[in-house]
Design a protein around this motif. Structure first.
Motif, PDB file in Angstrom:
ATOM      1  N   TRP A 122       0.835  -1.205   0.000  1.00 47.16           N
ATOM      2  CA  TRP A 122       0.000   0.000   0.000  1.00 47.16           C
ATOM      3  C   TRP A 122       0.871   1.258   0.000  1.00 47.16           C
ATOM      4  O   TRP A 122       0.636   2.195  -0.773  1.00 47.16           O
ATOM      5  CB  TRP A 122      -0.926   0.002   1.211  1.00 47.16           C
ATOM      6  N   CYS A 134      -6.666  -6.190  -4.676  1.00 47.15           N
ATOM      7  CA  CYS A 134      -7.287  -6.057  -3.352  1.00 47.15           C
ATOM      8  C   CYS A 134      -8.250  -7.205  -3.068  1.00 47.15           C
ATOM      9  O   CYS A 134      -8.326  -7.695  -1.934  1.00 47.15           O
ATOM     10  CB  CYS A 134      -8.025  -4.721  -3.253  1.00 47.15           C
ATOM     11  N   TRP A 184      -8.903  -4.312   6.079  1.00 46.01           N
ATOM     12  CA  TRP A 184      -9.645  -3.058   5.961  1.00 46.01           C
ATOM     13  C   TRP A 184      -9.054  -2.176   4.866  1.00 46.01           C
ATOM     14  O   TRP A 184      -9.796  -1.547   4.082  1.00 46.01           O
ATOM     15  CB  TRP A 184      -9.641  -2.308   7.291  1.00 46.01           C
ATOM     16  N   THR A 185      -7.727  -2.135   4.802  1.00 45.31           N
ATOM     17  CA  THR A 185      -7.077  -1.338   3.763  1.00 45.31           C
ATOM     18  C   THR A 185      -7.458  -1.849   2.380  1.00 45.31           C
ATOM     19  O   THR A 185      -7.764  -1.057   1.471  1.00 45.31           O
ATOM     20  CB  THR A 185      -5.546  -1.384   3.923  1.00 45.31           C
ATOM     21  N   ILE A 228     -10.137  -3.502   1.485  1.00 45.31           N
ATOM     22  CA  ILE A 228     -11.550  -3.226   1.202  1.00 45.31           C
ATOM     23  C   ILE A 228     -11.735  -1.768   0.784  1.00 45.31           C
ATOM     24  O   ILE A 228     -12.420  -1.461  -0.208  1.00 45.31           O
ATOM     25  CB  ILE A 228     -12.426  -3.545   2.436  1.00 45.31           C
ATOM     26  N   ILE A 229     -11.128  -0.853   1.515  1.00 46.66           N
ATOM     27  CA  ILE A 229     -11.272   0.578   1.215  1.00 46.66           C
ATOM     28  C   ILE A 229     -10.657   0.909  -0.139  1.00 46.66           C
ATOM     29  O   ILE A 229     -11.265   1.608  -0.971  1.00 46.66           O
ATOM     30  CB  ILE A 229     -10.623   1.421   2.326  1.00 46.66           C
ATOM     31  N   VAL A 230      -9.449   0.399  -0.393  1.00 43.16           N
ATOM     32  CA  VAL A 230      -8.783   0.690  -1.669  1.00 43.16           C
ATOM     33  C   VAL A 230      -9.555   0.065  -2.824  1.00 43.16           C
ATOM     34  O   VAL A 230      -9.649   0.652  -3.915  1.00 43.16           O
ATOM     35  CB  VAL A 230      -7.328   0.187  -1.629  1.00 43.16           C
ATOM     36  N   LEU A 276     -12.824  -0.345  -3.037  1.00 47.87           N
ATOM     37  CA  LEU A 276     -13.979   0.510  -3.303  1.00 47.87           C
ATOM     38  C   LEU A 276     -13.566   1.791  -4.025  1.00 47.87           C
ATOM     39  O   LEU A 276     -14.257   2.250  -4.945  1.00 47.87           O
ATOM     40  CB  LEU A 276     -14.699   0.843  -1.996  1.00 47.87           C
ATOM     41  N   LEU A 277     -12.430   2.356  -3.639  1.00 43.13           N
ATOM     42  CA  LEU A 277     -11.951   3.560  -4.294  1.00 43.13           C
ATOM     43  C   LEU A 277     -11.590   3.287  -5.752  1.00 43.13           C
ATOM     44  O   LEU A 277     -11.879   4.092  -6.649  1.00 43.13           O
ATOM     45  CB  LEU A 277     -10.738   4.115  -3.554  1.00 43.13           C
TER      46      LEU A 277
END
Length: 333
Positions: free
Chosen positions: A101, A215, A240-241, A243-245, A247-248
């Motif tokens: 990341w 991801c 969590w990282t 999942i967030i990345v 979605l982005l």
């Protein structure tokens, strides 16, 4: 009695006299070379000039290494700054510990600087190197095998990884999560190459697809891992990282496709002005991507960029030479 398993190397270092050759560093260097080499071929196929990818990699790779190490040290600070630990170990990158990341985030800053210096749009460059980055990750994961780290839960599967006992690990057979992620990254590279040819992805969407696909795989490989990690609401921080990345990345693909459909016609304005851009038809694209999908149709002649057609042998020789220079300058042993 265990009849089948993947053995771990007895050591991650081979000493040639006073010079130590570390498997972890070697895997990173080879990965960088492959990423630059393949990215260069894709860049030429898009109408850019040979050597541009390597020149920008001189900026992107060091930034990426620093970013990857920073992410690891920050998220696993207890390994270096707790009582009894030596903070100097935070600088020992050869012992393992690079967070993808941080590597991608800060590497993108370095790539932006390199692209800006050459007047190149960063999204086009990112699209060209996306599959190569995935391949670099696939190779780099074998560095974890040399260091006997980042393995998964105990298992008796025939492809279990045998871990030997040391001060910070228990001997046994575990899921080879390094292998799972390596194979997943190869699949991600193939997916991006296929989607890029099928849908003519542009404006950073090929790179976003790589990020989203990686991801998705990282979530399940992370779930299998048993190494120490911080947890939030019962999930590992890296989950969590991811999942967030994810979605982005998906959001970017959707919005970008609506705002800027299609693909950039000119990726390197300087080459276009000086007449150095290669005229690349679908045949060149097929040659570049033949390693991933030999069944692609050669029907993209409308994507050819006007200019002189470089000799195939000379172009490949120049690309390999420039990639060697870029990787050698940027990667740290």
């Amino acid at each position: 009695m265990d009849l089948a398993y993947i053995p771990s190397p007895s050591t991650g270092v081979i000493n040639l006299g006073p010079i130590p050759l570390r498997g972890y560093a070697f895997c990173i260097i080879i990965g960088v070379f492959v990423a630059v080499w393949y990215g260069n071929k894709r860049w030429i196929a898009r109408g850019g000039t040979a050597g541009t990818v390597a020149d920008i990699a001189v900026w992107a790779v060091p930034f990426g290494l620093v970013g990857g190490r920073l992410y690891h040290v920050i998220t696993d600070y207890q390994l270096y700054f707790s009582e009894g630990e030596n903070w100097v170990d935070a600088f020992k990158i050869w012992e393992g510990g690079l967070g993808i990341w941080g590597a991608i985030a800060l590497g993108a800053v370095g790539a932006w600087i390199g692209c800006r210096r050459r007047g190149i749009p960063l999204p086009a460059y990112a699209d060209a190197i996306a599959p190569g980055i995935a391949l670099a990750q696939a190779i780099g994961r074998w560095g974890n095998w040399f260091n006997q780290e980042l393995y998964g839960k105990p298992t008796d599967l025939p492809w279990a990884l045998k871990i030997t006992e040391s001060a910070n690990r228990e001997a046994g057979l575990y899921h080879p999560t390094f292998l799972y992620e390596s194979l997943w990254c190869v699949g991600v590279a193939a997916l991006v190459v296929w989607a890029d040819r099928r849908f003519k992805l542009g404006h950073g969407r090929a790179f976003a697809l790589y990020v989203a696909a990686y991801c998705a795989g990282r979530v399940w490989t992370e779930y299998l891992r048993v190494d120490e990690a911080h947890h939030i609401l019962g999930l590992r921080l890296n989950v969590w990282t991811a999942i967030i990345v994810f979605l982005l990345a998906v959001t970017y693909m959707v919005i970008s496709a609506r705002i800027r459909p299609g693909r950039e016609e000119i990726v390197e304005p300087r080459a276009e002005k000086t007449g150095k851009a290669g005229e690349v038809a679908s045949g060149a694209d097929a040659d570049v991507d033949a390693d991933f999908d030999a069944d692609f149709d050669s029907d993209a002649s409308e994507d050819a960029v006007s200019g002189a057609v470089p000799d195939d042998e000379d172009a490949d020789t120049d690309a390999d030479h420039d990639a060697d220079n870029g990787a050698g300058s940027a990667a740290k042993g």
